[in-house]
Design a protein around this motif. Structure first.
Motif, PDB file in Angstrom:
ATOM      1  N   GLY A 258     -92.215 -84.996   2.088  1.00  0.00           N
ATOM      2  CA  GLY A 258     -93.485 -84.534   1.537  1.00  0.00           C
ATOM      3  C   GLY A 258     -93.498 -84.541   0.020  1.00  0.00           C
ATOM      4  O   GLY A 258     -94.518 -84.856  -0.608  1.00  0.00           O
ATOM      5  N   LEU A 259     -92.355 -84.231  -0.607  1.00  0.00           N
ATOM      6  CA  LEU A 259     -92.292 -84.177  -2.067  1.00  0.00           C
ATOM      7  C   LEU A 259     -92.380 -85.559  -2.704  1.00  0.00           C
ATOM      8  O   LEU A 259     -92.826 -85.697  -3.849  1.00  0.00           O
ATOM      9  CB  LEU A 259     -90.993 -83.482  -2.508  1.00  0.00           C
ATOM     10  CG  LEU A 259     -90.884 -81.990  -2.172  1.00  0.00           C
ATOM     11  CD1 LEU A 259     -89.534 -81.445  -2.606  1.00  0.00           C
ATOM     12  CD2 LEU A 259     -92.014 -81.205  -2.831  1.00  0.00           C
ATOM     13  N   VAL A 260     -91.944 -86.593  -1.984  1.00  0.00           N
ATOM     14  CA  VAL A 260     -92.015 -87.960  -2.532  1.00  0.00           C
ATOM     15  C   VAL A 260     -93.148 -88.746  -1.877  1.00  0.00           C
ATOM     16  O   VAL A 260     -93.228 -89.967  -2.042  1.00  0.00           O
ATOM     17  CB  VAL A 260     -90.665 -88.700  -2.359  1.00  0.00           C
ATOM     18  CG1 VAL A 260     -89.556 -87.989  -3.097  1.00  0.00           C
ATOM     19  CG2 VAL A 260     -90.302 -88.859  -0.876  1.00  0.00           C
ATOM     20  N   HIS A 261     -94.005 -88.046  -1.105  1.00  0.00           N
ATOM     21  CA  HIS A 261     -95.187 -88.653  -0.483  1.00  0.00           C
ATOM     22  C   HIS A 261     -94.822 -89.799   0.456  1.00  0.00           C
ATOM     23  O   HIS A 261     -95.443 -90.864   0.447  1.00  0.00           O
ATOM     24  CB  HIS A 261     -96.164 -89.148  -1.564  1.00  0.00           C
ATOM     25  CG  HIS A 261     -96.533 -88.087  -2.562  1.00  0.00           C
ATOM     26  ND1 HIS A 261     -97.297 -86.998  -2.235  1.00  0.00           N
ATOM     27  CD2 HIS A 261     -96.200 -87.939  -3.872  1.00  0.00           C
ATOM     28  CE1 HIS A 261     -97.450 -86.223  -3.314  1.00  0.00           C
ATOM     29  NE2 HIS A 261     -96.786 -86.768  -4.314  1.00  0.00           N
ATOM     30  N   GLY A 262     -93.801 -89.565   1.286  1.00  0.00           N
ATOM     31  CA  GLY A 262     -93.426 -90.552   2.285  1.00  0.00           C
ATOM     32  C   GLY A 262     -94.390 -90.526   3.459  1.00  0.00           C
ATOM     33  O   GLY A 262     -94.943 -89.481   3.807  1.00  0.00           O
ATOM     34  N   GLY A 263     -94.593 -91.672   4.088  1.00  0.00           N
ATOM     35  CA  GLY A 263     -95.499 -91.784   5.223  1.00  0.00           C
ATOM     36  C   GLY A 263     -94.832 -91.376   6.518  1.00  0.00           C
ATOM     37  O   GLY A 263     -93.718 -90.854   6.535  1.00  0.00           O
ATOM     38  N   LEU A 264     -95.521 -91.659   7.628  1.00  0.00           N
ATOM     39  CA  LEU A 264     -95.033 -91.257   8.939  1.00  0.00           C
ATOM     40  C   LEU A 264     -93.715 -91.946   9.282  1.00  0.00           C
ATOM     41  O   LEU A 264     -92.757 -91.293   9.726  1.00  0.00           O
ATOM     42  CB  LEU A 264     -96.092 -91.574  10.000  1.00  0.00           C
ATOM     43  CG  LEU A 264     -95.757 -91.180  11.438  1.00  0.00           C
ATOM     44  CD1 LEU A 264     -95.552 -89.681  11.553  1.00  0.00           C
ATOM     45  CD2 LEU A 264     -96.862 -91.633  12.389  1.00  0.00           C
ATOM     46  N   VAL A 265     -93.628 -93.257   9.067  1.00  0.00           N
ATOM     47  CA  VAL A 265     -92.395 -93.977   9.387  1.00  0.00           C
ATOM     48  C   VAL A 265     -91.267 -93.527   8.463  1.00  0.00           C
ATOM     49  O   VAL A 265     -90.117 -93.364   8.889  1.00  0.00           O
ATOM     50  CB  VAL A 265     -92.627 -95.499   9.284  1.00  0.00           C
ATOM     51  CG1 VAL A 265     -91.314 -96.253   9.474  1.00  0.00           C
ATOM     52  CG2 VAL A 265     -93.642 -95.950  10.334  1.00  0.00           C
TER      53      VAL A 265
ATOM     54  N   VAL B 200     -78.905 -84.017  -5.791  1.00  0.00           N
ATOM     55  CA  VAL B 200     -79.603 -85.304  -5.735  1.00  0.00           C
ATOM     56  C   VAL B 200     -81.046 -85.104  -5.271  1.00  0.00           C
ATOM     57  O   VAL B 200     -81.969 -85.759  -5.763  1.00  0.00           O
ATOM     58  CB  VAL B 200     -78.856 -86.286  -4.800  1.00  0.00           C
ATOM     59  CG1 VAL B 200     -79.600 -87.611  -4.696  1.00  0.00           C
ATOM     60  CG2 VAL B 200     -77.439 -86.531  -5.300  1.00  0.00           C
ATOM     61  N   ALA B 201     -81.248 -84.179  -4.326  1.00  0.00           N
ATOM     62  CA  ALA B 201     -82.603 -83.888  -3.852  1.00  0.00           C
ATOM     63  C   ALA B 201     -83.481 -83.363  -4.984  1.00  0.00           C
ATOM     64  O   ALA B 201     -84.670 -83.700  -5.076  1.00  0.00           O
ATOM     65  CB  ALA B 201     -82.551 -82.880  -2.707  1.00  0.00           C
ATOM     66  N   ALA B 202     -82.920 -82.532  -5.858  1.00  0.00           N
ATOM     67  CA  ALA B 202     -83.682 -82.018  -7.000  1.00  0.00           C
ATOM     68  C   ALA B 202     -84.093 -83.151  -7.935  1.00  0.00           C
ATOM     69  O   ALA B 202     -85.237 -83.190  -8.422  1.00  0.00           O
ATOM     70  CB  ALA B 202     -82.846 -80.980  -7.755  1.00  0.00           C
ATOM     71  N   LEU B 203     -83.187 -84.092  -8.157  1.00  0.00           N
ATOM     72  CA  LEU B 203     -83.524 -85.249  -9.001  1.00  0.00           C
ATOM     73  C   LEU B 203     -84.607 -86.104  -8.352  1.00  0.00           C
ATOM     74  O   LEU B 203     -85.536 -86.573  -9.021  1.00  0.00           O
ATOM     75  CB  LEU B 203     -82.271 -86.090  -9.258  1.00  0.00           C
ATOM     76  CG  LEU B 203     -81.164 -85.430 -10.088  1.00  0.00           C
ATOM     77  CD1 LEU B 203     -79.946 -86.348 -10.143  1.00  0.00           C
ATOM     78  CD2 LEU B 203     -81.661 -85.127 -11.506  1.00  0.00           C
ATOM     79  N   ALA B 204     -84.502 -86.310  -7.033  1.00  0.00           N
ATOM     80  CA  ALA B 204     -85.496 -87.123  -6.325  1.00  0.00           C
ATOM     81  C   ALA B 204     -86.867 -86.459  -6.350  1.00  0.00           C
ATOM     82  O   ALA B 204     -87.892 -87.116  -6.557  1.00  0.00           O
ATOM     83  CB  ALA B 204     -85.048 -87.352  -4.886  1.00  0.00           C
ATOM     84  N   ALA B 205     -86.892 -85.134  -6.153  1.00  0.00           N
ATOM     85  CA  ALA B 205     -88.172 -84.423  -6.172  1.00  0.00           C
ATOM     86  C   ALA B 205     -88.790 -84.445  -7.567  1.00  0.00           C
ATOM     87  O   ALA B 205     -90.012 -84.562  -7.714  1.00  0.00           O
ATOM     88  CB  ALA B 205     -87.971 -82.984  -5.710  1.00  0.00           C
ATOM     89  N   GLY B 206     -87.964 -84.349  -8.605  1.00  0.00           N
ATOM     90  CA  GLY B 206     -88.474 -84.360  -9.962  1.00  0.00           C
ATOM     91  C   GLY B 206     -89.038 -85.705 -10.379  1.00  0.00           C
ATOM     92  O   GLY B 206     -90.030 -85.773 -11.118  1.00  0.00           O
ATOM     93  N   SER B 207     -88.432 -86.776  -9.864  1.00  0.00           N
ATOM     94  CA  SER B 207     -88.867 -88.125 -10.239  1.00  0.00           C
ATOM     95  C   SER B 207     -89.855 -88.727  -9.246  1.00  0.00           C
ATOM     96  O   SER B 207     -90.500 -89.735  -9.550  1.00  0.00           O
ATOM     97  CB  SER B 207     -87.649 -89.045 -10.360  1.00  0.00           C
ATOM     98  OG  SER B 207     -86.987 -89.172  -9.108  1.00  0.00           O
ATOM     99  N   GLY B 208     -89.963 -88.151  -8.039  1.00  0.00           N
ATOM    100  CA  GLY B 208     -90.815 -88.729  -7.003  1.00  0.00           C
ATOM    101  C   GLY B 208     -90.264 -90.016  -6.434  1.00  0.00           C
ATOM    102  O   GLY B 208     -91.011 -90.806  -5.837  1.00  0.00           O
TER     103      GLY B 208
END
Length: 419
Positions: A262-269, A314-322
């Motif tokens: 949800g934080l990186v706006h991933g789709g259903l797949v 790593v999750a914090a970095l991914a959420a911060g950068s999208g």
């Protein structure tokens, strides 16, 4: 003249014969059904938002409701399985698990059915984990095997492997079906119906292993030797060695496949891939975790908590950068940490618990572990005041502090009594 009355002698219960080890494999499919039922819903969270118009707080609340039902299922199912037997509790819970999926299918037409369906899924999965883990461990144990970390790790690993396989498969299958099949909110649940029905057929042939297998006079001695408090079912070794680790068993994977997409706006797949990737990685690292456990059981927990710490970083970095690709990397790392801490928890419980307390202590471990599944709800709840990357960074710090606490408590633990 006094008459001395001799109290009636309480007959000893005969030990149950050791069943062939193949029954452990047949019964293990119920654990896969339990894991599948948990994660099939997780992969559909995005679809419930888009197709049925549920809010973010509603879908996250439905996810957390599973844990609300699971905890009483564990706390009732474990002691009940020690008292009346593993087999009747596990098979009854499996039937209830199958029923809960049918209720969730009704939610496609009326969303109010999702709430009882999700709650009953938690109750049934909790009872399955408590009774099924103990049943499979005893069915999988070699006859007359010596006790010790190696034996108990080998005997208890099957439950963890099948739960992880269910977690990994259920989410991916549900997401793929929901993406391309008609009536996705119904057809996505059909594989679990088939799996649960097949698991019931396979497990029905497995015999009972727990009820009536111990002499009453030996229970108190066994509790004392294991450091178990008869009133609570736990002891210092459980509180010091298991409780600091257990919540991370599911805090790590649930953030990996519920929060991050949800934080990186991933789709259903994308969500389905993440749902499979996290527990799938945990499944793959469990052989390595067992090898580490054979050398030093505490090292399995230390490695797992350090990997979880890295994963949240790593999750914090991914959420911060999208960055969606980096989020999948975080999912893999969190999944690896999950595999290590799960292996540690199941191994420790199998070593610590006397046979007549095995289902109860297993239930307490799963209860503490599933508390971690509230992590996505906490992130959603606090994200209005604190940025999600900061929350994930705080989780990394907490995981590192848990590792320090575990090592400190282990260093202070008194040596076990001799004799």
């Amino acid at each position: 003249m006094s008459i001395t009355t001799t109290p009636p002698v309480r007959p000893l219960r005969r030990a149950a014969p050791t069943p062939p080890r193949r029954y452990g494999l047949r019964a293990a499919w119920i654990m896969m059904a339990s894991g599948w039922s948990a994660n099939q819903f997780s992969a559909l969270l995005g679809a419930y938002r888009s197709e049925l118009g549920l809010s973010e707080s509603a879908v996250t609340g439905l996810f957390a409701l599973y844990v609300v039902g699971l905890i009483p299922g564990l706390l009732v199912g474990g002691p009940l399985a020690d008292r009346v037997g593993r087999r009747p509790v596990a098979l009854t819970a499996l039937a209830l698990n199958l029923l809960s999926t049918g209720v969730l299918m009704l939610g496609a037409g009326a969303t109010e059915w999702l709430w009882p369906g999700r709650f009953v899924t938690g109750v049934s999965a909790g009872a399955l984990l408590a009774a099924g883990s103990a049943w499979i461990k005893e069915l999988s144990s070699a006859p007359h095997a010596p006790t010790g970390a190696r034996t108990t790790s080998t005997a208890s690993r099957r439950a963890g492997l099948f739960v992880s396989a269910g977690f990994a498969s259920g989410g991916l299958a549900a997401a793929l079906i929901a993406r391309w099949a008609p009536a996705p909110m119904v057809t996505a649940y059909l594989p679990h119906v088939l799996l649960a029905a097949g698991a019931c057929v396979a497990a029905r042939t497995a015999p009972e292993t727990g009820a009536g297998s111990h002499e009453p006079s030996s229970d108190a001695k066994s509790d004392l030797k294991s450091g178990i408090n008869a009133a609570t079912g736990t002891g210092p070794r459980f509180r010091r060695g298991i409780l600091p680790v257990a919540p991370w068993v599911f805090a790590a994977p649930s953030v990996g496949f519920v929060t991050l997409p949800g934080l990186v706006h991933g789709g259903l797949v994308y969500t389905g891939v993440a749902t499979a990737l996290v527990p799938g990685t945990g499944l793959l690292v469990q052989p390595l975790a067992r090898r580490v456990a054979k050398r030093h059981r505490l090292a399995t927990a230390v490695v797992g908590l350090l990997v979880v710490t890295l994963g949240f970083g790593v999750a914090a970095l991914a959420a911060g950068s999208g960055n969606s690709a980096l989020a999948l990397v975080a999912a893999v790392v969190l999944g690896a940490g999950y595999g290590f801490v799960l292996t540690y928890g199941l191994t420790e419980v199998a070593v610590l618990a006397p046979p007549h307390r095995l289902a109860r202590l297993t239930a307490y471990f799963w209860t503490a572990a599933y508390v971690g599944m509230f992590a996505p709800y906490v992130v959603t709840l606090l994200s209005g005041a604190v940025p999600p990357p900061a929350l994930l960074g705080a989780a990394a710090v907490l995981a590192a502090l848990s590792c320090v606490l575990l090592i400190t408590l282990h260093a202070r633990r008194p040596s076990p009594p001799r004799g």
